[in-house]
Design an enzyme around this catalytic site. Structure first.
Site, PDB file in Angstrom:
ATOM      1  CG  LEU A 471      -1.988  -1.163   1.360  1.00 60.07           C
ATOM      2  CD1 LEU A 471      -2.652  -0.993   2.729  1.00 60.07           C
ATOM      3  CD2 LEU A 471      -2.888  -1.432   0.145  1.00 60.07           C
ATOM      4  CG  HIS A 472       4.098   1.454   0.875  1.00 60.09           C
ATOM      5  ND1 HIS A 472       5.112   0.662   1.235  1.00 60.09           N
ATOM      6  CD2 HIS A 472       3.469   1.779   1.796  1.00 60.09           C
ATOM      7  CE1 HIS A 472       5.036   0.231   2.508  1.00 60.09           C
ATOM      8  NE2 HIS A 472       3.824   0.948   2.945  1.00 60.09           N
ATOM      9  N   PRO A 473       1.852   3.269  -3.042  1.00 56.03           N
ATOM     10  CG  PRO A 473      -0.684   3.780  -3.732  1.00 56.03           C
ATOM     11  CD  PRO A 473       0.522   2.934  -2.695  1.00 56.03           C
TER      12      PRO A 473
END
Length: 555
Positions: A471-473
């Protein structure tokens, strides 16, 4: 139509938006409007504020935008789920609460780009310190009076202590502070938890100043396009519920929607790759081909082991215990519900060719997935692992002129030789640590991927079948001065346009080696000074650990 004029319109009440709203409204002459598409972070909402309840908002339409990637060709055409916060505080209200700055060398890498010299570590460190109120850690590296209170995870479980000892037996050092002098090594993690409660960006930065008469915060306000007069942004159009479109006008519009929503809104407003926009019937305002390109992320897997002793947190998952655990948290802010459980882990170099850690480990004293499912009802433990610097690059592209239609996300996970090679390293390093003598008394055998997965090909196939996003776009409207950049590093302005800036994870040129919440907040702190024309904080050129050094973990 709302026609009031603001000095600053902040699009997105997430991590960066909350910090900017605080700093920009500190001058009472600045009229600031924050528009957040999601719901308020109600004080009574235990799913947000209880740290251990983090599995509940993820996947819920009430808190999460629920993006999915396009079929990923190197992951058996799986569509990878991407949670993004749809609530005041953004993803800081639903994330794992892990606070990691990244390695100092990340910012040295940023600074190699033309025009990026003042984004090196020396210039970023003062802004990390300004935002922190760190209750532990290396003194000269940490801040102690900022709004973001950081607690150190206790990591007191015998499983954590055995894991740290096993890492040392495998040849990896301990470190006192992964956000201090030495990142490389293993130890307890900082986290955004204070007195047993999640400390989101909204709670740290926004709620303490909501009384300011020059600050207006509107939730459930979905911005659909940016308004322009020629090449100057003059405001935004937004919707609240099913009502008629509304408009807000401002001298400056600052996009803080994150690495997915910010490029989507730019493209919907005619800013992006001209050919692609015309093909969808969008009137082109500015041909910026870098909008939506350069998408980066961290992929991760869980290496899970059964535990031979009843020392994991598995009993706390029992349904009949939940009312008692909840009551203890509600009245005492203590117990299993008062922690995010990601209390420790580490960073290592998976090979001798990298100058600083390229692999990250989060340890968890239970075997469970983000969605709350468990491979077994018995005791277990796991590490979340993954490479930090994949050279795979993806895209965010609108597929419709309807703002409610999610853009097409293509991450291209596992698409490069470098990425696949580091994945094999990551799994092998994890197994080496988890099979050291320090964990022998707990080691009940590998549950996932299991002993049948041994060769490089089998490991990569398992990652392709089981990997999830961390969850690190990021990086889809990156800072720089070259033709594929979008954001000016000296002002955060969008190239070729006036009155429009980008301050969020999309402006990062490269992803950092850790959870990206802390770097985003640092960027917002630094951007506030750039936007207001303040004298920037002076750089702090402090020596930090490099793996060639022979200094101890603590300076």
């Amino acid at each position: 139509m709302n026609t009031r004029q603001y000095d600053f319109i902040v699009v997105g009440g997430g991590s960066a938006g909350c910090a900017l709203a605080n700093r920009l409204s500190a001058d009472p002459s600045n009229r600031v409007l924050v528009l957040e598409a999601g719901r308020p972070d109600y004080r009574w909402d235990v799913f947000i504020h209880m740290p251990a309840a983090l599995t509940f908002p993820i996947g819920s339409r009430f808190y999460d935008w629920g993006y999915r990637s396009e079929p990923e060709p190197h992951m058996h055409d799986r569509r990878i789920y991407h949670a993004r916060g749809k609530v005041l505080g953004g993803s800081s209200s639903i994330n794992g609460m892990i606070f990691q700055r990244g390695n100092p060398m990340d910012y040295q890498r940023w600074a190699t780009g033309e025009g990026m010299g003042e984004w090196d570590y020396a210039h970023c460190l003062p802004y990390f310190k300004r935002m922190e109120n760190c209750l532990a850690g290396d003194g000269e590296f940490r801040g102690h009076s900022g709004p973001l209170i950081l607690e150190r995870g206790p990591a007191s479980s015998p499983l954590f202590q055995a894991f740290f000892a096993a890492a040392e037996q495998a040849g990896y050092p301990r470190t006192e502070d992964v956000n201090g002098y030495r990142q490389e090594g293993f130890g307890p993690f900082d986290r955004n938890v204070h007195r047993g409660r999640r400390l989101s960006a909204a709670r740290a930065y926004l709620h303490p100043v909501m009384h300011r008469p020059n600050l207006t915060v509107r939730t459930r306000a979905f911005v659909t396009r940016i308004l322009f007069d020629g090449t100057r942004a003059v405001g935004v159009e937004y919707r609240r519920g099913r009502g008629r479109p509304r408009r807000a006008h401002g001298n400056e519009t600052i996009l803080c929607g994150g690495a997915i929503n910010t490029p989507q809104l730019l493209q919907l407003s005619g800013v992006g790759n001209a050919g692609e926009l015309r093909a969808l019937g969008v009137d082109v305002l500015a041909d910026l081909p870098g909008v939506g390109e350069n998408l980066q992320d961290h992929l991760e897997v869980y290496v899970q082991y059964a535990c031979r002793k009843p020392v994991s947190m598995q009993p706390a998952l029992a349904t009949w215990r939940r009312p008692f655990i909840g009551a203890r948290w509600l009245f005492l802010r203590s117990g299993p519900a008062a922690t995010n459980h990601f209390e420790g882990g580490g960073f290592v170099r998976g090979n001798d060719d990298v100058d600083y850690p390229n692999l990250m480990f989060h340890f968890l004293p239970v075997a469970i997935r983000y969605d709350g499912t468990s491979p077994a009802s018995d005791h277990g433990y796991q590490v979340h692992i993954g490479p930090m610097y994949s050279d795979a690059r993806g895209t965010v592209k609108i597929r419709s002129t309807d703002p409610a239609v999610h853009p097409a996300l293509r991450f291209n996970y596992l698409s490069t030789d470098q990425d696949r090679g580091e994945w094999v390293e990551a799994v092998r390093v994890a197994r080496t640590i988890l099979n050291q003598p320090a964990l022998a008394e707990f080691n009940g055998g590998e549950l996932s991927p299991g002993p049948g997965v041994r060769t490089d090909e089998e490991i990569l196939d398992w990652v392709a079948k089981d990997g999830e996003t961390a969850l690190h776009p990021s990086c889809t409207a990156r800072m720089g001065t070259d033709p594929m950049s979008v954001t000016d590093p000296a002002s955060m302005a969008v190239h070729g346009l006036r009155g429009l800036r980008v301050v969020d994870a999309s402006a990062m040129p490269f992803i950092t080696n850790g959870n990206i919440y802390a770097p985003v907040m640092m960027m917002a702190e630094k951007a506030a000074d750039l936007i207001l024309g303040n004298t920037p904080l002076p750089p702090e050129d402090i020596a930090y650990h490099r793996h060639q050094d022979r200094r101890s973990a603590t300076p």
